[in-house]
Motif scaffolding. Structure first.
Motif: not given
Length: 775
Positions: A27, A29-30, A33, A131-132, A220, A223
């Motif tokens: 997974e 990391k995103q 927001k 952290n993306g 992306s 991103k």
């Protein structure tokens, strides 16, 4: 250990189309927001009074646009030198905690001087990358240990190992903007085109920056990204297209003292300096403590030629700065057109005050400063119309360093004075900052940039990173200043220490030790300290030490507390020549013979054979045809270096002494066939400025074919760039007898040996021939 079937019993099925796995194998990391993009534009060597938004004469249209729609900071400080400041941008820790006491070329074995980021200092690139964020670094690095700057060196401190997805730029402290030593990601590359075709490093960096963002958005689009854009500007050499320098013709003819008066008035009008701010003297250091290389010659004592030369040097510096700002503008325009500008926070700033490395007389070759060799007015005047062009490696005189650091004392390297540390900073973020065109006066430091970024994006520096317990951040976030001009400064203290200078700021008061950097005076225990109330005395013009001795003593005590906590001691004020020339640990054992082969990348000076201050021999085994021509061996550039080459079927050896003179030794025609070609320099004594004086002999097959006196420089050929080459010359050519790249054709080079032992040349020739034939 269970088998795969046992481990995932009930999950694994014969046909994947019938499977619905209930685990997540990986997974990503995103990013938080709504996190903004982050762009840091970090110039070099620029004092607070240089740029137009802060009251200076240098027109900066892009910076002005950002300042008009963002914030200017009038009390933002740095470490007073480039590598250390850049280390604080990387980690949010003080520069000695980062093991970066001074530039990486001056690293030593003491903890605060090691020149390598410890595992306890994770970088902002690493945190954002994990952290993306996409992470990009362009332009100057100057945070890689010099012993690692080679194709065979460790990549552990290179940008891609420090949290950056991409890198395009140069690793050292400076580079020729017309002929840079370029690295892409983790390998050296040739520049994409020549100055004759319009190349300039600032333009190239902007092209690459736009391309990197565009490439990420293609794959992306959602991103966010972090970009550190570090042009060669405004560090020497000051290079720019001639039409940009010509835009400033006559604008500096009034001299640096007049500029200071003019600039301070404008700084007050713009709200950068408070009303009543006093100018400090142009030569504030007591005579017994001053470094003569940092003195300023009053404008009214200069002759007409000196005024003309010094004014032109300022014009070129201004043109260099504006030209680079225009290139940054292309990047900002792209962000606006692509809809990214409003949610991109931009920090536009410089890493230390204006540079005094041009000495009182300025220079057409800044490398003289690092070699302890004086400039000559008559020689410099010959280059008046070429300053800023490929023929020069120029730097203005100290007077302009003081002027561009108005209203403060001194300039770069002087960490105890704001002239070395107080730098321009503009922050622009339409989505996050409501205020437009305002000034912020809270006291802050470059160590505060990382905490600011972390608060903005909603992340924290981890307590443990990759198994290493992390040092706490030394900086504090500046985000509270964005929409509150009257908020009290949250920073409580900041120590300063650089090349023997010391300062301590605590709650609006500052103690400053009176000591010159690189002065070799030592005796730090005898330093006198001055006291300034910076909340009331912006320019640090009034010494209050006698009035408040207890306050001064308390600040000095705090400095020693901070020194103990931050790995600051011991102090070192030795000269640039001494610090840069000292032996330091290398991954390769010390040896007296070096063998190099063609078809390899340039070998950087930090790991190449050093011929400084010693006798040396060069031997090349070659097989020539009648058409043989080109470079056999070259190291350095037209501003200092040496080369062995074939031209018109004759063997040449040229030692270019600091760009002042090409000392040439030439043979008669060398016939086709296999030959051993070489030279020998026998050092006999030192000259007035530590240069080596001796005799050079040129050899063809063991016979002396040319002989005569020669001198070699005491220091490095350049602070960075222009490595040792076999079969060609990289970057800028050592001799005007050939053109770049001077690639060898019409035969074969078996190898080149360089020897710095006491062996006689003919013995070396036999040994080297055997070694080269065996390899």
């Amino acid at each position: 250990m269970p088998t795969a079937n046992e481990q995932f019993k009930g999950v694994i099925k014969l046909d994947i189309r019938d499977s619905k796995p209930d685990w997540k194998p990986f997974e990503l990391k995103q990013p938080p927001k709504g996190a903004p993009n982050i762009l840091i534009v970090l110039y070099d060597d620029t004092g607070l009074a240089a740029w137009s938004p802060f009251g200076g004469r240098i027109n900066m249209p892009t910076l002005q646009r950002l300042a008009d729609n963002g914030l200017r900071y009038s009390q933002w400080h740095t470490t007073a030198l480039c590598s250390p400041t850049r280390s604080t941008f990387l980690t949010g820790r003080n520069h000695h905690v980062n093991r970066c006491s001074c530039i990486t070329e001056g690293s030593q074995g003491f903890p605060g001087w090691a020149g390598r980021l410890p595992a306890e200092c994770a970088t902002i690139g690493q945190i954002l990358q994990e952290n993306g964020f996409g992470t990009f670094w362009l332009g100057k690095n100057h945070n890689v240990p010099v012993e690692d700057i080679s194709s065979g060196g460790s990549r552990s401190e290179w940008p891609l190992s420090k949290g950056f997805d991409r890198f395009y730029g140069f690793l050292g402290g400076e580079t020729n903007n017309w002929y840079p030593e370029l690295v892409e990601d983790s390998h050296f590359i040739e520049q994409p085109y020549s100055p004759e075709d319009g190349y300039h490093l600032s333009k190239d960096l902007a092209d690459q920056a736009i391309r990197m963002i565009r490439d990420q958005k293609a794959g992306s689009p959602s991103k966010p990204w972090f970009m550190w854009f570090c042009p060669g500007a405004n560090h020497a050499p000051h290079h720019c297209p001639k039409d940009y320098a010509d835009k400033y013709k006559g604008k500096f003819d009034d001299g640096y003292e007049a500029y200071r008066d003019w600039a301070l008035e404008r700084m007050i009008a713009k709200g950068i300096a408070p009303k009543g701010t006093k100018l400090t003297p142009i030569n504030p250091m007591p005579e017994d403590m001053a470094n003569p290389a940092d003195a300023v010659r009053p404008w009214n004592t200069l002759n007409a030629d000196e005024k003309k030369l010094f004014a032109r040097m300022a014009e070129v510096y201004a043109g260099f700065s504006e030209y680079t700002d225009i290139q940054v503008g292309r990047l900002v325009d792209y962000l606006e057109k692509s809809g990214q500008l409003d949610n991109t926070i931009i920090f536009y700033c410089s890493d230390n005050g204006a540079s005094g490395e041009g000495t009182p007389n300025g220079s057409v070759n800044e490398n003289k400063f690092f070699n302890g060799y004086p400039d000559d007015l008559a020689e410099n005047m010959k280059y008046l119309e070429k300053i800023g062009q490929p023929d020069t490696y120029n730097h203005y005189p100290t007077g302009w360093a003081v002027a561009f650091s108005t209203p403060f004392q001194m300039f770069k390297r002087y960490s105890q004075f704001a002239g070395g540390t107080c730098c321009p900073l503009v922050i622009h973020w339409p989505n996050g900052i409501k205020a437009k065109g305002e000034v912020r006066t809270q006291y802050h430091h470059s160590v505060d940039i990382v905490p600011t970024i972390l608060e903005i994006v909603g992340l924290e520096m981890p307590k443990v990173y990759r198994g290493a317990e992390q040092y706490p951040l030394n900086g504090v976030s500046m985000k509270y200043t964005f929409d509150n001009a009257k908020a009290s400064t949250t920073k409580q203290r900041q120590y300063y220490s650089m090349l023997g200078t010391r300062g301590m700021w605590v709650d609006g008061w500052k103690a400053a030790a009176i000591h010159a950097p690189l002065s070799s005076k030592g005796h730090f225990d005898k330093d006198e300290w001055e006291l300034y109330h910076t909340d009331e005395d912006y320019s640090e013009s009034t010494n209050l030490a006698d009035k408040y001795p207890d306050k001064l003593k308390a600040l000095i005590d705090v400095w020693f507390e901070e020194a103990d906590k931050n790995f600051v001691l011991p102090l070192d004020d030795r000269s640039a020549l001494e610090i840069l020339g000292m032996d330091r640990p290398k991954s390769e054992p010390v040896r007296t013979r070096y063998i190099y082969y063609p078809d390899t990348e340039p070998v950087p000076e930090s790991v190449a054979v050093s011929i400084r201050g010693r006798s040396y021999k060069i031997v090349a085994d070659v097989d020539l045809t009648h058409e043989a021509s080109g470079v056999i061996f070259a190291h350095g550039s037209r501003f200092g270096g040496h080369a062995l080459f074939i031209k018109d079927r004759m063997l040449y050896y040229v030692y270019n002494f600091l760009g002042i003179s090409e000392q040439k030794f030439v043979s008669k025609v060398v016939n086709a066939g296999k030959h051993t070609l070489g030279m020998e320099f026998m050092r006999e004594k030192a000259g007035q400025y530590s240069e080596s004086l001796g005799t050079t002999r040129l050899y063809v097959d063991g016979r002396v074919v040319a002989e005569g006196p020669m001198k070699t420089q005491a220091g490095m050929f350049s602070l960075s760039g222009d490595g040792l080459c076999v079969g060609f010359d990289s970057g800028d050519n050592v001799s005007q007898e050939y053109s770049i790249p001077g690639r060898f054709t019409g035969g074969a080079i078996l190898g080149v040996a360089v020897d710095v032992s006491e062996e006689v040349y003919l013995d070396l020739e036999k040994e080297a021939a055997g070694a080269l034939s065996r390899d």
